[in-house]
Scaffold this motif. Structure first.
Motif, mmCIF file in Angstrom:
data_model
loop_
_atom_site.group_PDB
_atom_site.id
_atom_site.type_symbol
_atom_site.label_atom_id
_atom_site.label_comp_id
_atom_site.label_asym_id
_atom_site.label_seq_id
_atom_site.Cartn_x
_atom_site.Cartn_y
_atom_site.Cartn_z
ATOM 1 N N GLY A 92 -69.738 57.627 -96.748
ATOM 2 C CA GLY A 92 -70.535 58.365 -97.719
ATOM 3 C C GLY A 92 -72.022 58.366 -97.444
ATOM 4 O O GLY A 92 -72.821 58.606 -98.363
ATOM 5 N N LEU A 93 -72.445 58.125 -96.205
ATOM 6 C CA LEU A 93 -73.869 58.115 -95.867
ATOM 7 C C LEU A 93 -74.363 59.547 -95.666
ATOM 8 O O LEU A 93 -73.695 60.362 -95.030
ATOM 9 N N ARG A 94 -75.537 59.853 -96.209
ATOM 10 C CA ARG A 94 -76.122 61.183 -96.083
ATOM 11 C C ARG A 94 -76.924 61.247 -94.788
ATOM 12 O O ARG A 94 -77.887 60.492 -94.594
ATOM 13 N N LEU A 95 -76.527 62.148 -93.912
ATOM 14 C CA LEU A 95 -77.146 62.244 -92.597
ATOM 15 C C LEU A 95 -78.287 63.251 -92.616
ATOM 16 O O LEU A 95 -78.234 64.268 -93.318
ATOM 17 N N SER A 96 -79.300 62.959 -91.816
ATOM 18 C CA SER A 96 -80.436 63.871 -91.660
ATOM 19 C C SER A 96 -80.202 64.770 -90.453
ATOM 20 O O SER A 96 -79.456 64.427 -89.524
ATOM 21 N N LEU A 97 -80.887 65.905 -90.462
ATOM 22 C CA LEU A 97 -80.736 66.844 -89.354
ATOM 23 C C LEU A 97 -81.710 66.472 -88.243
ATOM 24 O O LEU A 97 -82.926 66.427 -88.460
ATOM 25 N N PRO A 98 -81.213 66.195 -87.036
ATOM 26 C CA PRO A 98 -82.110 65.807 -85.935
ATOM 27 C C PRO A 98 -82.774 67.028 -85.298
ATOM 28 O O PRO A 98 -82.270 68.147 -85.368
ATOM 29 N N THR A 99 -83.906 66.817 -84.674
ATOM 30 C CA THR A 99 -84.594 67.881 -83.937
ATOM 31 C C THR A 99 -84.977 67.360 -82.557
ATOM 32 O O THR A 99 -85.019 66.154 -82.317
ATOM 33 N N HIS A 128 -60.830 50.945 -98.343
ATOM 34 C CA HIS A 128 -61.084 50.015 -97.244
ATOM 35 C C HIS A 128 -62.145 50.577 -96.297
ATOM 36 O O HIS A 128 -63.031 49.838 -95.839
ATOM 37 N N ASP A 129 -62.054 51.854 -95.986
ATOM 38 C CA ASP A 129 -63.055 52.464 -95.112
ATOM 39 C C ASP A 129 -64.444 52.362 -95.735
ATOM 40 O O ASP A 129 -65.430 52.070 -95.046
ATOM 41 N N ASP A 130 -64.532 52.618 -97.032
ATOM 42 C CA ASP A 130 -65.825 52.551 -97.718
ATOM 43 C C ASP A 130 -66.378 51.125 -97.749
ATOM 44 O O ASP A 130 -67.598 50.921 -97.719
ATOM 45 N N LEU A 131 -65.471 50.132 -97.826
ATOM 46 C CA LEU A 131 -65.910 48.744 -97.992
ATOM 47 C C LEU A 131 -66.321 48.077 -96.679
ATOM 48 O O LEU A 131 -66.725 46.914 -96.689
ATOM 49 N N ARG A 132 -66.206 48.785 -95.546
ATOM 50 C CA ARG A 132 -66.673 48.197 -94.294
ATOM 51 C C ARG A 132 -68.167 47.873 -94.378
ATOM 52 O O ARG A 132 -68.643 46.930 -93.752
ATOM 53 N N GLU A 133 -68.899 48.657 -95.154
ATOM 54 C CA GLU A 133 -70.327 48.395 -95.341
ATOM 55 C C GLU A 133 -70.552 47.026 -95.979
ATOM 56 O O GLU A 133 -71.506 46.321 -95.638
ATOM 57 N N VAL A 134 -69.661 46.634 -96.905
ATOM 58 C CA VAL A 134 -69.790 45.335 -97.568
ATOM 59 C C VAL A 134 -69.565 44.218 -96.550
ATOM 60 O O VAL A 134 -70.305 43.222 -96.523
ATOM 61 N N LEU A 135 -68.553 44.367 -95.694
ATOM 62 C CA LEU A 135 -68.303 43.352 -94.672
ATOM 63 C C LEU A 135 -69.496 43.216 -93.737
ATOM 64 O O LEU A 135 -69.885 42.094 -93.364
ATOM 65 N N ASP A 136 -70.087 44.359 -93.351
ATOM 66 C CA ASP A 136 -71.273 44.310 -92.488
ATOM 67 C C ASP A 136 -72.413 43.558 -93.174
ATOM 68 O O ASP A 136 -73.122 42.767 -92.544
ATOM 69 N N ALA A 137 -72.596 43.809 -94.475
ATOM 70 C CA ALA A 137 -73.689 43.163 -95.211
ATOM 71 C C ALA A 137 -73.478 41.659 -95.321
ATOM 72 O O ALA A 137 -74.443 40.874 -95.212
ATOM 73 N N GLU A 178 -47.215 56.114 -102.856
ATOM 74 C CA GLU A 178 -47.928 56.594 -101.666
ATOM 75 C C GLU A 178 -49.356 56.990 -102.017
ATOM 76 O O GLU A 178 -50.295 56.721 -101.257
ATOM 77 N N ALA A 179 -49.520 57.637 -103.179
ATOM 78 C CA ALA A 179 -50.869 58.038 -103.600
ATOM 79 C C ALA A 179 -51.768 56.820 -103.797
ATOM 80 O O ALA A 179 -52.945 56.836 -103.418
ATOM 81 N N LEU A 180 -51.205 55.745 -104.370
ATOM 82 C CA LEU A 180 -51.975 54.513 -104.537
ATOM 83 C C LEU A 180 -52.386 53.933 -103.188
ATOM 84 O O LEU A 180 -53.524 53.495 -102.993
ATOM 85 N N ILE A 181 -51.457 53.937 -102.241
ATOM 86 C CA ILE A 181 -51.760 53.402 -100.912
ATOM 87 C C ILE A 181 -52.885 54.197 -100.265
ATOM 88 O O ILE A 181 -53.829 53.626 -99.694
ATOM 89 N N HIS A 182 -52.807 55.515 -100.341
ATOM 90 C CA HIS A 182 -53.867 56.343 -99.751
ATOM 91 C C HIS A 182 -55.216 56.062 -100.406
ATOM 92 O O HIS A 182 -56.251 56.021 -99.733
ATOM 93 N N ARG A 183 -55.191 55.851 -101.710
ATOM 94 C CA ARG A 183 -56.450 55.566 -102.433
ATOM 95 C C ARG A 183 -57.081 54.265 -101.940
ATOM 96 O O ARG A 183 -58.273 54.225 -101.600
ATOM 97 N N PHE A 184 -56.293 53.201 -101.867
ATOM 98 C CA PHE A 184 -56.857 51.915 -101.479
ATOM 99 C C PHE A 184 -57.184 51.876 -99.986
ATOM 100 O O PHE A 184 -58.107 51.173 -99.565
ATOM 101 N N ALA A 185 -56.432 52.617 -99.174
ATOM 102 C CA ALA A 185 -56.767 52.691 -97.748
ATOM 103 C C ALA A 185 -58.126 53.362 -97.561
ATOM 104 O O ALA A 185 -58.935 52.937 -96.728
ATOM 105 N N ALA A 186 -58.389 54.419 -98.336
ATOM 106 C CA ALA A 186 -59.699 55.081 -98.263
ATOM 107 C C ALA A 186 -60.811 54.140 -98.723
ATOM 108 O O ALA A 186 -61.915 54.134 -98.162
#
Length: 781
Positions: A381-388, A651-660, A641-649
């Motif tokens: 969910g990071l907002r990217l800037s446009l490079p030049t 996990h991707d978002d929470l990688r930032e927490v592990l990095d921190a 299955e819908a619950l699994i997809h929700r929590f799997a997504a």
């Protein structure tokens, strides 16, 4: 013109496959009606006192079956097969000769019923294979400027622009152009959910447009497209006799003379031709010739339902007897694409800011590592800037301006004067077998992104299931370096690893393993094609694999999931077991009935009824191969299955927490200054606001939903214990922060425990995430 002069090759293939089977099925149905009418009419005449008329009806029914029975015998002999139906001809002629007209009518009905049941069983068993064939597209809409015209798929060339309307089948492999495509890929993958494919995404022929019309740029001709290869496999499925079927033919080779000898001996010893006829009646038709093909075709059909197309019955039977499994690494055991493993930040910067800056610059880069960095940033969910002013030097990296700063992302030359945090990142990359993309901002080193091709989430479960199905030896053959190969092998518990191999080396390794027994080779790349051809059974992961590997394979997994290989092996083992069980069981029952008939305990009429029952029983038993088995993968309800997809997504978002958390622990190693304390505070905020609510929701929503499918709440008990440990360590960090605020900063005696708590929390979280992804998230497509 309404019809074209040339039919599509796929349409011709469909006609070639279905026409003979339809004709055979219709003839068997007509014969069944004739013999049934004759039997019923004769019975009615007998009950009415017109016994001569009844005998004539039964004799007519018997005679009606003699001609096709003779034709079947001659046809079998012409193919070089044992004419077991010769027993039926002798039995029919024998009943007419000795005046056992009712028995003859019953044999005729039995013969017709057996053929009809066999045709129906094969039709049902091959339903999914026929569905693949009938789904094949034979027309495409070619777009030239503003004009759209319909052409045969055989005339579509690579580079042509096509229009795919709602509900239409994609005629060739191609690339989505313009609008996002909503596709139903269930024919190829077996998964019922629709998927969205963005412009520029490669898509495969055979999928169905489940949304609005979109343009498709063809990347292959019809013949070279995915679905054409699958149709070619489906055409061959069942065409070649499997070894277990040929085994039945060998049994039949001695069963025929045994039956004739038993009938002759019964006649010789008793002096009664009726006993000889009774022996022939219960000896035909031989149920083992019906059961084995039905079970094998049932297995082929069930595998197709799981998104696995098997070339023929021989491949299915060999797959069921395999004991050695050889696996490529990249794209087979791993995802085949690099993913961000970790982000390291220089003092004064946050890992999330490093990732955002690197991804902003890399948006225009075609490099595979750059795409991985951009994808990860967007997933978080990071907002990217446009490079030049972006420039890129191949093999080194990209340079450009982002938010007013001059950035560089790529590979740095070796240097001895790197700061401590950078040397730590380099060491971590070596230990984890990862690549490093460095970030510099205005000429100063600002961070590093570590990337690695991760293990497939479904790989560990797949290998456990394969070993449970009978695979005794699992070996990795890879062209990758030895270090990452050995690490992957250690995680998966492989028996041997051969790294740094070229195509010729892989072929040599396969041939060496063949000496141990039936060998299966699994791969997905062009370099795997020779090894696939060298193995007893070659398996290609066709969702992202090359055309060459699919063409060389005996089995093609059409979905991007390696666990479908475990499904195929389990189905093959069970189908072979049922085929042998049905064939031998039916033959034993026939031999017992022959012995009873030879001793005069079973008259021809009763023997005919008994043999009919044996035939029906073995065919019904063979059809069990169509049903699901406990060894197959767990099937979850849609809401689970819908619950699994929700929590799997999440996990991707929470990688930032592990990095921190990791970043805060690293900063404490350099001292307990304000910057380190701020990093710990940020990590605690992320833990409280994002991670702990996620763990609580898993504990109270996901785990109870999974428990019934996994066998009860005990199946998730160890994962619940991990939740408790995560919460304990998070509370410990919070307590340290509270004590530090009260004392004006963390005391020296606190630092070791605080740093240990953060490192411990990071380790537990990484392990816990990996376990959930392997054990739970891999259950859902």
């Amino acid at each position: 013109m309404k019809c074209f002069a040339r039919r599509s090759p796929l349409r011709r293939a469909l006609t070639a496959v279905t026409r003979p089977r339809l004709a055979s099925a219709r003839f068997a149905s007509v014969l069944l009606v004739v013999t049934a009418v004759a039997l019923v009419a004769g019975g009615a005449a007998w009950l009415g006192g017109a016994r001569n008329v009844g005998d004539w009806c039964w004799a007519a029914g018997t005679a009606a079956a003699v001609v096709p029975a003779v034709a079947w015998v001659l046809s079998a002999l012409g193919r070089g097969e044992g004419g077991v139906d010769l027993i039926a001809v002798l039995a029919l002629g024998g009943t007419l000769a000795v005046g056992e007209y009712l028995a003859g009518a019953l044999i005729a009905l039995m013969l017709a019923t057996g053929r009809t049941l066999e045709a129906a069983a094969r039709r049902r068993a091959s339903h999914d294979l026929r569905a693949l064939l009938e789904h094949a597209p034979h027309e495409a809409r070619l777009k030239s400027g503003d004009e759209v015209r319909t052409v045969p798929t055989a005339r579509v060339g690579a580079g042509d622009l096509l229009v795919v309307g709602p509900g239409e089948v994609l005629p060739v492999d191609g690339e989505v152009v313009g609008a996002t495509a909503v596709l139903d890929e269930s024919v190829l993958t077996g998964e019922p959910l629709t998927v969205e494919r963005e412009p520029g995404t490669r898509v495969r022929s055979g999928t169905v447009n489940a949304g609005g019309a979109f343009d498709l740029r063809a990347t292959a001709t019809e013949r070279d497209s995915t679905y054409a290869g699958i149709v070619r496999l489906a055409r061959q499925a069942g065409a070649e006799s499997a070894p277990v079927v040929r085994l039945a033919d060998r049994y039949a080779a001695w069963f025929l003379p045994l039956s004739l000898a038993a009938a002759a001996l019964a006649w010789l010893l008793s002096g009664s031709a009726v006993r000889a006829v009774a022996v022939l009646v219960v000896a035909t038709p031989c149920p083992l010739l019906l059961a084995a093909p039905v079970a094998i075709v049932s297995g082929l059909s069930r595998a197709a339902r799981h998104g696995v197309v098997i070339r023929d019955g021989a491949a299915l039977e060999s797959l069921g007897r395999a004991r050695t499994l050889l696996l490529d690494k990249t794209g087979t055991l791993t995802c085949g694409r690099p993913r961000v493993l970790d982000v390291a930040a220089a003092p004064g910067r946050k890992p999330a800011d490093v990732l955002r800056s690197a991804a902003s610059l890399d948006q225009f880069s075609p490099h595979v590592l750059a795409r991985a960095i951009v994808d990860t940033a967007r997933e978080r969910g990071l907002r990217l800037s446009l490079p030049t002013h972006v420039t890129e030097e191949p093999g080194l990296g990209a340079t450009g301006t982002v938010d007013g700063h001059r950035l560089f992302v790529g590979r740095l030359l070796p240097s001895a004067d790197r700061p401590d945090w950078a040397r730590a990142a380099e060491n971590r990359a070596v230990l984890d077998g990862a690549a490093v993309a460095w970030l510099t901002v205005d000429g100063r080193l600002a961070g590093a992104v570590l990337l690695r091709d991760p293990l497939r989430h479904d790989a560990p479960r797949t290998l456990r299931r394969l070993r449970a199905a009978g695979i005794e030896r699992v070996v990795m053959l890879t062209g990758d370096r030895a270090e990452p190969a050995r690490e992957t092998a250690a995680v998966l518990g492989l028996d041997a690893v051969h790294a740094g191999l070229g195509p010729a080396d892989k072929v040599a390794a396969v041939r060496a393993e063949r000496a141990r027994g039936i060998t299966v080779m699994v791969g997905d790349g062009v370099n795997d094609a020779p090894a696939l051809a060298a193995a007893h059974v070659g398996v290609a992961l066709g969702a992202r694999g090359s055309t060459a590997s699919s063409e060389a394979a005996d089995v093609v997994v059409t979905t991007d999931r390696v666990d479908r290989l475990a499904d195929a092996v389990a189905i093959a083992v069970r189908s072979r077991r049922i085929a042998v069980q049905s064939a031998l069981g039916g033959m034993v029952l026939s031999l017992l009935a022959m012995a009873a008939a030879a001793f005069g305990l079973l008259p021809p009429t009763a023997g005919a009824l008994l043999q009919e029952g044996i035939d029906v029983a073995v065919i019904l038993n063979a059809l069990r191969a169509l049903r699901a088995d406990a060894t197959e993968r767990i099937v979850l309800a849609p809401d689970v299955e819908a619950l699994i997809h929700r929590f799997a997504a999440e996990h991707d978002d929470l990688r930032e927490v592990l990095d921190a958390v990791r970043d805060a622990a690293d900063r404490l190693g350099a001292g307990a200054g304000p910057e380190a304390l701020a990093a710990v505070g940020e990590a605690h905020r992320l833990l409280s606001d994002r991670l702990l609510p996620h763990e609580y929701a898993e504990e109270h929503q996901l785990y109870p939903a999974l428990a019934p499918a996994l066998g009860g709440p005990e199946a998730t008990a160890t994962m619940s214990r991990a939740h408790t440990e995560i919460e304990r360590l998070a509370r410990r960090v919070a307590t340290h922060l509270a004590m530090a605020d009260g004392d004006g900063g963390p005391q020296a005696e606190q630092l070791d425990d605080l740093r240990a708590s953060l490192y411990g929390l990071h380790t537990v979280l990484r392990l816990h995430f990996a376990q959930e992804e392997e054990n739970y998230f891999s259950l859902a497509p």
